[in-house]
Design a protein around this motif. Structure first.
Motif, PDB file in Angstrom:
ATOM      1  N   CYS A  10       0.825  -1.215   0.000  1.00  0.00           N
ATOM      2  CA  CYS A  10       0.000   0.000   0.000  1.00  0.00           C
ATOM      3  C   CYS A  10       0.858   1.263   0.000  1.00  0.00           C
ATOM      4  O   CYS A  10       0.594   2.202  -0.750  1.00  0.00           O
ATOM      5  CB  CYS A  10      -0.925   0.017   1.221  1.00  0.00           C
ATOM      6  SG  CYS A  10      -2.250  -1.174   1.131  1.00  0.00           S
ATOM      7  N   TYR A  14       1.048   3.904  -3.057  1.00  0.00           N
ATOM      8  CA  TYR A  14       0.731   5.303  -2.802  1.00  0.00           C
ATOM      9  C   TYR A  14       1.885   6.192  -3.260  1.00  0.00           C
ATOM     10  O   TYR A  14       1.670   7.224  -3.901  1.00  0.00           O
ATOM     11  CB  TYR A  14       0.455   5.512  -1.315  1.00  0.00           C
ATOM     12  CG  TYR A  14       0.217   6.948  -0.936  1.00  0.00           C
ATOM     13  CD1 TYR A  14      -0.971   7.577  -1.235  1.00  0.00           C
ATOM     14  CD2 TYR A  14       1.204   7.678  -0.287  1.00  0.00           C
ATOM     15  CE1 TYR A  14      -1.188   8.900  -0.899  1.00  0.00           C
ATOM     16  CE2 TYR A  14       0.995   8.997   0.067  1.00  0.00           C
ATOM     17  CZ  TYR A  14      -0.203   9.601  -0.251  1.00  0.00           C
ATOM     18  OH  TYR A  14      -0.413  10.906   0.081  1.00  0.00           O
ATOM     19  N   ALA A  18       0.560   8.653  -6.078  1.00  0.00           N
ATOM     20  CA  ALA A  18       0.127   9.934  -5.510  1.00  0.00           C
ATOM     21  C   ALA A  18       0.648  11.134  -6.296  1.00  0.00           C
ATOM     22  O   ALA A  18      -0.093  12.096  -6.503  1.00  0.00           O
ATOM     23  CB  ALA A  18       0.530  10.037  -4.044  1.00  0.00           C
TER      24      ALA A  18
END
Length: 83
Positions: A10, A14, A18
């Protein structure tokens, strides 16, 4: 185990997406990771005290209530946060 790999996946995902999806630069990613680390440490320090003081069942019920409140709050977010 499984939780460690899930968290690593995760965080890595990200960090990769992101910047492109949320428009974050390195400072925003660093702030996000730093806040996450601080919350983790704070939880590890305070959680045992809460369980000792309130008991397991009450602490679990409060945790589920706060989780539900936090997840419900996502519906109120209409734009990405300004860092």
């Amino acid at each position: 185990g499984l939780v460690g790999w899930s968290l690593t996946l995760c965080v890595g995902t990200y960090g990769l997406f992101a910047p492109r999806i949320l428009g974050y630069a390195q400072p925003q990613l660093s702030v996000t990771y730093s806040v996450g680390a601080a919350v983790t440490v704070l939880t590890q320090v305070t959680f045992p005290r809460i369980v000792t003081r309130l008991g397991e069942h009450v602490a679990a019920s409060l945790g589920l209530g706060v989780l539900a409140l936090g997840l419900s709050g996502f519906s109120l977010v209409v734009s990405t946060p300004a860092h």
